[in-house]
Design a protein around this motif. Structure first.
Motif, PDB file in Angstrom:
ATOM      1  N   ARG A  63       0.863  -1.180   0.000  1.00 57.22           N
ATOM      2  CA  ARG A  63       0.000   0.000   0.000  1.00 57.22           C
ATOM      3  C   ARG A  63       0.901   1.232   0.000  1.00 57.22           C
ATOM      4  O   ARG A  63       1.672   1.433   0.919  1.00 57.22           O
ATOM      5  CB  ARG A  63      -0.905   0.009   1.230  1.00 57.22           C
ATOM      6  N   GLN A  64       0.801   2.027  -1.037  1.00 55.85           N
ATOM      7  CA  GLN A  64       1.702   3.158  -1.153  1.00 55.85           C
ATOM      8  C   GLN A  64       1.304   4.270  -0.196  1.00 55.85           C
ATOM      9  O   GLN A  64       0.159   4.705  -0.172  1.00 55.85           O
ATOM     10  CB  GLN A  64       1.696   3.696  -2.591  1.00 55.85           C
ATOM     11  N   GLY A  65       2.266   4.721   0.591  1.00 51.97           N
ATOM     12  CA  GLY A  65       1.990   5.830   1.489  1.00 51.97           C
ATOM     13  C   GLY A  65       2.859   5.772   2.729  1.00 51.97           C
ATOM     14  O   GLY A  65       3.115   4.699   3.289  1.00 51.97           O
ATOM     15  N   TYR A  66       3.280   6.942   3.163  1.00 57.27           N
ATOM     16  CA  TYR A  66       4.151   7.073   4.324  1.00 57.27           C
ATOM     17  C   TYR A  66       3.501   6.485   5.576  1.00 57.27           C
ATOM     18  O   TYR A  66       4.128   5.748   6.339  1.00 57.27           O
ATOM     19  CB  TYR A  66       4.434   8.558   4.505  1.00 57.27           C
ATOM     20  N   GLY A  67       2.238   6.809   5.781  1.00 53.93           N
ATOM     21  CA  GLY A  67       1.524   6.298   6.946  1.00 53.93           C
ATOM     22  C   GLY A  67       1.362   4.792   6.912  1.00 53.93           C
ATOM     23  O   GLY A  67       1.493   4.116   7.939  1.00 53.93           O
ATOM     24  N   TYR A  68       1.077   4.254   5.741  1.00 51.69           N
ATOM     25  CA  TYR A  68       0.926   2.805   5.613  1.00 51.69           C
ATOM     26  C   TYR A  68       2.232   2.095   5.940  1.00 51.69           C
ATOM     27  O   TYR A  68       2.249   1.045   6.594  1.00 51.69           O
ATOM     28  CB  TYR A  68       0.475   2.431   4.205  1.00 51.69           C
ATOM     29  N   ALA A  69       3.351   2.668   5.470  1.00 57.86           N
ATOM     30  CA  ALA A  69       4.655   2.060   5.743  1.00 57.86           C
ATOM     31  C   ALA A  69       4.952   2.057   7.242  1.00 57.86           C
ATOM     32  O   ALA A  69       5.424   1.060   7.802  1.00 57.86           O
ATOM     33  CB  ALA A  69       5.752   2.805   4.987  1.00 57.86           C
ATOM     34  N   LEU A  70       4.647   3.168   7.908  1.00 56.53           N
ATOM     35  CA  LEU A  70       4.907   3.233   9.347  1.00 56.53           C
ATOM     36  C   LEU A  70       3.967   2.319  10.125  1.00 56.53           C
ATOM     37  O   LEU A  70       4.383   1.666  11.095  1.00 56.53           O
ATOM     38  CB  LEU A  70       4.768   4.674   9.834  1.00 56.53           C
ATOM     39  N   GLN A  71       2.711   2.244   9.726  1.00 57.80           N
ATOM     40  CA  GLN A  71       1.785   1.322  10.385  1.00 57.80           C
ATOM     41  C   GLN A  71       2.291  -0.106  10.295  1.00 57.80           C
ATOM     42  O   GLN A  71       2.238  -0.868  11.273  1.00 57.80           O
ATOM     43  CB  GLN A  71       0.396   1.420   9.755  1.00 57.80           C
TER      44      GLN A  71
END
Length: 233
Positions: A63-71
């Motif tokens: 899932r592309q996205g900064y928040g998704y990566a951190l989650q």
């Protein structure tokens, strides 16, 4: 280990091959940090290979996205104390020790990049960004009766694992305004939060979030809307 507690560092990474190896090596503090988890967020370069070669555990988040990566990184990390950071050279590995020093007394220890004496000359933290971060942080402080907050967008922070479990499943933001969402939900659950000043250097490569005025304004607007929306929940 920090005392009897294990320590994980989580890096979100999208096309960070230029510095990821140095970042992993810098944050793998001997005798302190037990693992570095790199979340490869669909990088098109050698980010994953470079990170693994430096000793990191590499996870892929599609899932592309900064928040998704951190989650994803928060879910995968195994440490009792979980530190988030950036692999782009902006943060200094030894500043993890500053966060750990407060981890016995607080559930979340957030770095702040608004202390002028610790903003390096090359850092992307001019007057506009510094005041913008301060303003949104003060809005959150006012809306949620929070302790003193001066930086709403600093990735470098530590959260105790048992405290994170109290709100992690409620996190939904996949974009760059994930960081204030995390603080807001922690405040709504009554977690103890403190900020500590950290070094902020120039990054390697171009920022995907605040590299342009348009990106900065969009991120700031999203943070303000999020703070107001969550207050009504």
């Amino acid at each position: 280990m920090y005392g009897a507690k294990s320590v994980s560092v989580v890096f979100p990474a999208y096309n960070e091959a230029g510095n990821i190896r140095r970042a992993v090596e810098d944050f793998l503090l001997p005798g302190v940090v037990d693992e570095v988890v790199v979340v490869d967020n669909n990088s098109r370069d050698a980010t994953a290979a470079e990170a693994a070669a430096a000793g990191a555990r590499v996870i892929r988040e599609t899932r592309q996205g900064y928040g998704y990566a951190l989650q994803r990184g928060l879910a995968e990390a195994t440490g009792d104390l979980i530190v988030m950071a950036e692999p782009d050279g902006t943060f200094v590995g030894r500043d993890v020790l500053k966060l750990l020093a407060y981890s016995d007394d607080f559930d979340m220890v957030c770095g702040t990049r608004t202390t002028r004496e610790l903003i390096w000359q090359q850092a992307n933290m001019g007057w506009f960004l510094r005041v913008g971060n301060w303003t949104v942080a003060k809005l959150i402080q006012l809306l949620y009766d929070a302790p003193s907050l001066t930086d709403c967008g600093c990735t470098l922070r530590l959260t105790r694992r048992e405290a994170l479990a109290r709100f992690r499943d409620e996190l939904t933001v996949g974009g760059s305004h994930f960081l204030p969402e995390m603080v807001i939900f922690a405040l709504k659950r009554g977690l103890r939060i403190i900020e500590v000043p950290v070094n902020y250097r120039g990054r390697v490569g171009e920022s995907k979030i605040t590299g342009t005025l348009k990106g900065t304004l969009r991120t700031g607007t999203n943070m303000i809307v999020l703070a107001l929306k969550c207050r009504l929940m």
